[in-house]
Write a protein that holds these residues in place. Structure first.
Motif, PDB file in Angstrom:
ATOM      1  N   THR A 368       4.733  16.156   6.887  1.00 47.95           N
ATOM      2  CA  THR A 368       3.701  16.765   6.285  1.00 47.95           C
ATOM      3  C   THR A 368       2.728  17.771   6.975  1.00 47.95           C
ATOM      4  OG1 THR A 368       4.390  14.961   4.863  1.00 47.95           O
ATOM      5  CG2 THR A 368       2.370  16.346   4.564  1.00 47.95           C
ATOM      6  N   VAL A 369       2.478  18.733   6.390  1.00 51.01           N
ATOM      7  CA  VAL A 369       1.329  19.538   6.877  1.00 51.01           C
ATOM      8  C   VAL A 369       0.392  19.585   5.738  1.00 51.01           C
ATOM      9  CG1 VAL A 369       2.533  21.904   5.978  1.00 51.01           C
ATOM     10  CG2 VAL A 369       0.888  21.889   7.877  1.00 51.01           C
ATOM     11  N   TYR A 370      -0.925  19.461   6.189  1.00 47.66           N
ATOM     12  CA  TYR A 370      -2.034  19.472   5.334  1.00 47.66           C
ATOM     13  C   TYR A 370      -2.838  20.419   5.597  1.00 47.66           C
ATOM     14  CZ  TYR A 370      -0.499  14.634   5.319  1.00 47.66           C
ATOM     15  OH  TYR A 370       0.231  13.449   5.308  1.00 47.66           O
ATOM     16  N   LEU A 371      -3.521  21.187   4.523  1.00 44.15           N
ATOM     17  CA  LEU A 371      -3.864  22.534   4.276  1.00 44.15           C
ATOM     18  C   LEU A 371      -5.008  22.454   3.604  1.00 44.15           C
ATOM     19  CD1 LEU A 371      -0.881  24.967   3.838  1.00 44.15           C
ATOM     20  CD2 LEU A 371      -1.966  24.590   6.234  1.00 44.15           C
ATOM     21  N   SER A 372      -6.261  23.277   3.814  1.00 51.18           N
ATOM     22  CA  SER A 372      -7.393  23.333   2.881  1.00 51.18           C
ATOM     23  C   SER A 372      -7.192  24.674   2.322  1.00 51.18           C
ATOM     24  CB  SER A 372      -8.397  23.266   3.771  1.00 51.18           C
ATOM     25  OG  SER A 372      -8.737  24.667   4.439  1.00 51.18           O
ATOM     26  N   SER A 373      -7.205  24.668   0.791  1.00 51.67           N
ATOM     27  CA  SER A 373      -7.101  25.966   0.011  1.00 51.67           C
ATOM     28  C   SER A 373      -8.436  26.763   0.355  1.00 51.67           C
ATOM     29  CB  SER A 373      -6.934  25.388  -1.491  1.00 51.67           C
ATOM     30  OG  SER A 373      -7.976  25.029  -1.916  1.00 51.67           O
ATOM     31  N   GLN A 374      -8.497  27.926  -0.224  1.00 55.38           N
ATOM     32  CA  GLN A 374      -9.430  28.747  -0.321  1.00 55.38           C
ATOM     33  C   GLN A 374     -10.581  28.181  -1.251  1.00 55.38           C
ATOM     34  OE1 GLN A 374      -9.794  31.533   1.808  1.00 55.38           O
ATOM     35  NE2 GLN A 374      -7.608  31.023   2.361  1.00 55.38           N
ATOM     36  N   GLY A 375     -11.850  28.245  -0.914  1.00 58.49           N
ATOM     37  CA  GLY A 375     -12.958  27.791  -1.679  1.00 58.49           C
ATOM     38  C   GLY A 375     -13.126  28.744  -2.801  1.00 58.49           C
ATOM     39  N   GLN A 376     -13.566  27.954  -3.906  1.00 61.59           N
ATOM     40  CA  GLN A 376     -13.818  28.623  -5.332  1.00 61.59           C
ATOM     41  C   GLN A 376     -15.077  28.346  -5.835  1.00 61.59           C
ATOM     42  OE1 GLN A 376     -10.409  27.695  -7.862  1.00 61.59           O
ATOM     43  NE2 GLN A 376      -9.157  29.166  -7.037  1.00 61.59           N
ATOM     44  N   GLU A 377     -15.602  29.145  -6.646  1.00 61.49           N
ATOM     45  CA  GLU A 377     -16.935  29.040  -7.043  1.00 61.49           C
ATOM     46  C   GLU A 377     -16.909  27.914  -8.331  1.00 61.49           C
ATOM     47  OE1 GLU A 377     -21.277  31.137  -8.277  1.00 61.49           O
ATOM     48  OE2 GLU A 377     -19.516  32.040  -7.258  1.00 61.49           O
ATOM     49  N   THR A 378     -17.724  27.071  -8.586  1.00 64.35           N
ATOM     50  CA  THR A 378     -17.598  26.072  -9.388  1.00 64.35           C
ATOM     51  C   THR A 378     -18.806  26.617 -10.759  1.00 64.35           C
ATOM     52  OG1 THR A 378     -19.468  24.832  -8.725  1.00 64.35           O
ATOM     53  CG2 THR A 378     -16.875  24.223  -8.221  1.00 64.35           C
ATOM     54  N   ALA A 379     -18.949  25.839 -11.644  1.00 63.42           N
ATOM     55  CA  ALA A 379     -19.687  26.099 -12.898  1.00 63.42           C
ATOM     56  C   ALA A 379     -21.261  26.082 -12.589  1.00 63.42           C
ATOM     57  CB  ALA A 379     -19.541  25.337 -14.031  1.00 63.42           C
ATOM     58  N   ASP A 380     -21.294  25.162 -11.468  1.00 58.31           N
ATOM     59  CA  ASP A 380     -22.878  25.073 -11.000  1.00 58.31           C
ATOM     60  C   ASP A 380     -22.945  25.778  -9.755  1.00 58.31           C
ATOM     61  OD1 ASP A 380     -21.122  23.528  -9.488  1.00 58.31           O
ATOM     62  OD2 ASP A 380     -22.598  21.657  -9.552  1.00 58.31           O
ATOM     63  N   HIS A 381     -22.317  26.942  -9.567  1.00 58.77           N
ATOM     64  CA  HIS A 381     -22.457  27.870  -8.587  1.00 58.77           C
ATOM     65  C   HIS A 381     -22.485  27.197  -7.017  1.00 58.77           C
ATOM     66  CE1 HIS A 381     -23.691  30.492 -11.509  1.00 58.77           C
ATOM     67  NE2 HIS A 381     -24.644  29.654 -12.076  1.00 58.77           N
ATOM     68  N   THR A 382     -21.634  26.150  -6.952  1.00 52.75           N
ATOM     69  CA  THR A 382     -21.412  25.642  -5.669  1.00 52.75           C
ATOM     70  C   THR A 382     -19.863  25.928  -5.336  1.00 52.75           C
ATOM     71  OG1 THR A 382     -20.510  23.424  -6.415  1.00 52.75           O
ATOM     72  CG2 THR A 382     -22.695  23.609  -5.832  1.00 52.75           C
ATOM     73  N   GLN A 383     -19.395  25.537  -3.878  1.00 50.70           N
ATOM     74  CA  GLN A 383     -17.836  26.150  -3.823  1.00 50.70           C
ATOM     75  C   GLN A 383     -17.139  24.666  -3.643  1.00 50.70           C
ATOM     76  OE1 GLN A 383     -16.279  28.982  -2.653  1.00 50.70           O
ATOM     77  NE2 GLN A 383     -17.834  30.160  -3.576  1.00 50.70           N
ATOM     78  N   GLU A 384     -15.959  24.655  -3.852  1.00 51.66           N
ATOM     79  CA  GLU A 384     -15.086  23.515  -3.836  1.00 51.66           C
ATOM     80  C   GLU A 384     -13.661  24.214  -3.357  1.00 51.66           C
ATOM     81  OE1 GLU A 384     -15.043  21.799  -7.676  1.00 51.66           O
ATOM     82  OE2 GLU A 384     -13.139  23.084  -8.342  1.00 51.66           O
ATOM     83  N   GLY A 404     -11.946  13.611  -3.461  1.00 54.52           N
ATOM     84  CA  GLY A 404     -12.835  13.017  -3.771  1.00 54.52           C
ATOM     85  C   GLY A 404     -14.282  13.620  -4.028  1.00 54.52           C
ATOM     86  N   GLY A 405     -14.307  14.892  -4.289  1.00 56.67           N
ATOM     87  CA  GLY A 405     -15.697  15.585  -4.396  1.00 56.67           C
ATOM     88  C   GLY A 405     -15.641  17.027  -4.660  1.00 56.67           C
ATOM     89  N   ASN A 406     -16.545  17.569  -5.411  1.00 53.60           N
ATOM     90  CA  ASN A 406     -16.524  18.813  -5.492  1.00 53.60           C
ATOM     91  C   ASN A 406     -17.130  19.792  -4.575  1.00 53.60           C
ATOM     92  OD1 ASN A 406     -14.931  18.331  -7.957  1.00 53.60           O
ATOM     93  ND2 ASN A 406     -16.797  18.004  -9.131  1.00 53.60           N
ATOM     94  N   ARG A 407     -16.550  19.740  -3.577  1.00 54.23           N
ATOM     95  CA  ARG A 407     -16.991  20.686  -2.518  1.00 54.23           C
ATOM     96  C   ARG A 407     -16.191  21.174  -1.368  1.00 54.23           C
ATOM     97  NH1 ARG A 407     -21.027  16.501   0.567  1.00 54.23           N
ATOM     98  NH2 ARG A 407     -21.632  15.967  -1.437  1.00 54.23           N
TER      99      ARG A 407
END
Length: 491
Positions: A368-384, A404-407
Motif C-alpha cells: 500500500t502507498v499512502y498519499l496526502s491529497s491537495q489541501g482545500q479551503e473549508t467553510a470556516d476558511h481553514t485548509q483541510e 480525525g481532523g479538518n486540517r
C-alpha cells in the motif's frame, strides 16, 4: 525486506515479454486509477454468556467461600487489578502487567532563533532543500553555508562546520557516521556544484574535501546532482556525468563515460540499505530511460525496467517494494503518476495522481502507498485534506481518511504498520501526531502540541520539514524564511 520470489515451477506458463517501447498515450485502456471504496473492515461484537454454579454441603462452607472471595476481590482491587475469570468459568492464562498509557499532551521543549532572519538572501546563498540527520543525541541540519548540530534535548548548538562555498546537495542518509555534501566554491547562487566534502557526524569535523572529476572539459558540474551513500561509497550523479568515491578518504573509485550502451548514464539512485536501484537516462533527444535493480554484493544488474515512452522518472518513493514517481513529458513541472514494479522488474500498476494525491509525501508499507491529497479551503476558511491509501497491485483506492481532523495532514512514516501523520497547527490549537489503522484509516492521536505555541508552530511548519525521533517532534523551517525561529521541538 521482502524475500526473493521462489523458483518458478517446472510447468509454469512462459512469462509475458517486457514491453520495451510503449507510449503511455497509446495504451489500449486507461491506466488503473482510484476505484470505488472497499467494503468496511471490522468484525462483529463478540461476547459470552452463561453462569457457573457451585454446590456446598452446608451453610458454613458457603459462608467461608464468600469470605475468601471477598478478600480476594479486595486484594485484587487494592493491587490495581481485577479478578480474571471469564464468564465460562475457565481459569485465566498468564496476563501481561498493565503499562502506563503514553502521554499524549506535549510541551514546547525548546526553540532555536533563525540566524538568517535579518540577513540578505543573496549574500547567504540561494536556499536549497535542506537535509537533517539525527546522530549522537544531535539534530544535524544543513544550511546554505554551514552544517550545524543541535542538542535534541536542549536545542543548544553543539558544533558547526562552515562550508567553503554554497550548499548544492547532501546525502539523505549517512553511511555510518560519515555524510557527504556537494557545494559550489565560486557561485553565490549554488550553480557550478563541483566540490564534495565529507563530515564525521560524531566528532563534527571535516573528513575530506575533493573536486568532482570531469570527463568533458566544457562541463562545470554534473547538472542537477544527487548524492547517495551506500556501503562505504559516495555516489554523485547528474544529468551529464557521475562518479563514485570512497567514503573514508574521498578516493575516486569510478568515473564512467558510459553506464550502458548508447550513451546511457546513471542519473539517480536510491537505497534502503539493502537494495540498490539505479535510474539511467540516455542521450539527449533519445528519450529512453531505465530503472535497474543492482546486486549490492556484486554490482551486477538483477533486472532492467524500461520507463514507458512519454514519461520521465522524478523520484523513488520506495525501494522495497519498488515504486517510482514520474512526470508526463507534456507536464514536466509536476509529478503526474506513480508506477509500482514487481520483484521481477515488471510493471504492476500505473496510479494517476492528477487532482488527487501528492507524490512528494508518499510513504509505502507492504502493498500500500499512502498519499496526502491537495489541501482545500473549508467553510470556516481553514485548509483541510485527506490521506489516501492505494493498492500497489492494481492501483485501486482502498480508503481515504481525514485522519480525525479538518486540517492539513502530512504522512511522515510508520509506527509499526500504522501510518504516522502530522496535522499542522491551527489558530488557537496546536498540531497533532496521529496514527492510522491500515485497514480503514481510523485515526488515533498519539501526540498533541500545546495551544500556546500554535501560531509559531504553524509558521515554522509551513513549507518546513517535520521529524518524529525518539518520542520527540522536531520542526525545522524552510531555508530563506524570515520567521523568528528556525526550529522547534516538543516532548
Amino acid at each position: 525486506m521482502t524475500q526473493p520470489p521462489p523458483p518458478m515451477p517446472p510447468h509454469q506458463p512462459p512469462r509475458t515479454p517486457q514491453i520495451w517501447d510503449t507510449d503511455i498515450n497509446q495504451r489500449s485502456s486507461a491506466p488503473p486509477g482510484f476505484g470505488p471504496p472497499p467494503p468496511v473492515f471490522g468484525g462483529g461484537d463478540t461476547g459470552g454468556g452463561g453462569s457457573g454454579g457451585n454446590g456446598g454441603s452446608g451453610r458454613v462452607r458457603r459462608k467461608a467461600l464468600l469470605i475468601v472471595l471477598a478478600l480476594a476481590l479486595i486484594a485484587g482491587l487494592g493491587a490495581g487489578g481485577w479478578l480474571l475469570w471469564g464468564r465460562t468459568g475457565e481459569k485465566p492464562g498468564p496476563q501481561a502487567k498493565p503499562t502506563a498509557p503514553a502521554r499524549v499532551d506535549t510541551r514546547l521543549d525548546w526553540l532555536v532563533r533563525n540566524p538568517d532572519k535579518d540577513k540578505d538572501a543573496e549574500a547567504n546563498g540561494t536556499p536549497k532543500k535542506p537535509v537533517t540527520w539525527f546522530a549522537h543525541g544531535n539534530a544535524i541540519r544543513t544550511r546554505a553555508r554551514d552544517i550545524t548540530a543541535y542538542d535534541v534535548r536542549k536545542g543548544t548548538e553543539r558544533w558547526s562546520i562552515p562550508l567553503p562555498g554554497v550548499l548544492c546537495a547532501a546525502a539523505r542518509k549517512p553511511d555510518g557516521d560519515t555524510v557527504a555534501v556537494l557545494y559550489s566554491k565560486t557561485s553565490k547562487t549554488g550553480d557550478d556544484c563541483n566540490s564534495l566534502m565529507a563530515v564525521d557526524l560524531g566528532s563534527g569535523r571535516k573528513k575530506w574535501d575533493a573536486p568532482l572529476p570531469l570527463n568533458n572539459p566544457l562541463n562545470t558540474d554534473y547538472g542537477d546532482p544527487q548524492i547517495l551513500m551506500f556501503r562505504g561509497k559516495v555516489k554523485v550523479m547528474g544529468s551529464s556525468e557521475s562518479a563514485t568515491f570512497a567514503a573514508d578518504d574521498g578516493r575516486v573509485l569510478d568515473h564512467p563515460k558510459l553506464r550502458v550502451s548508447d550513451n546511457c548514464m546513471e542519473h539517480r539512485a536510491s537505497t534502503d540499505g539493502k537494495t540498490l536501484l539505479s535510474v539511467l537516462g540516455c542521450s539527449l533527444g533519445d528519450g529512453r530511460a531505465f530503472v535497474q535493480r543492482i546486486d549490492p554484493e556484486t554490482g551486477k544488474e538483477v533486472w532492467t525496467w524500461k520507463v514507458p515512452d512519454g514519461l520521465e522518472v522524478r523520484g523513488v518513493p520506495s525501494v522495497d517494494p519498488v515504486v517510482v514517481s514520474v512526470s508526463r513529458r507534456d507536464r514536466s513541472d509536476e509529478i503526474t503518476d506513480l508506477i509500482s514494479i514487481s520483484p521481477e522488474g515488471r510493471t504492476r500498476a500505473i496510479i494517476s495522481l492528477t487532482g488527487n494525491g501528492n507524490a512528494f509525501d508518499a510513504i509505502v508499507r507492504g502493498d500500500t502507498v499512502y498519499l496526502s491529497s491537495q489541501g482545500q479551503e473549508t467553510a470556516d476558511h481553514t485548509q483541510e485534506n485527506r490521506i489516501i491509501a492505494i493498492d500497489l497491485a492494481n492501483g485501486e483506492k482502498r480508503w481515504e481518511s481525514k485522519a480525525g481532523g479538518n486540517r492539513v495532514s502530512t504522512p511522515l512514516g510508520f509506527v509499526g504498520d500504522r501510518p504516522l501523520v502530522y496535522q499542522i497547527a491551527q489558530s488557537g490549537e496546536g498540531g497533532k501526531l496521529v496514527t492510522l489503522d491500515p485497514r480503514d484509516g481510523a485515526a488515533a492521536v498519539i501526540k498533541r502540541m500545546p495551544a500556546e505555541s500554535a501560531e509559531e508552530e504553524r509558521n515554522v511548519a509551513f513549507m518546513g520539514q517535520v521529524y518524529f525521533e525518539d518520542d520527540r517532534l522536531f520542526i525545522f523551517g524552510e531555508p530563506g524564511n524570515r520567521n523568528e525561529h528556525l526550529a522547534l521541538s516538543f516532548a
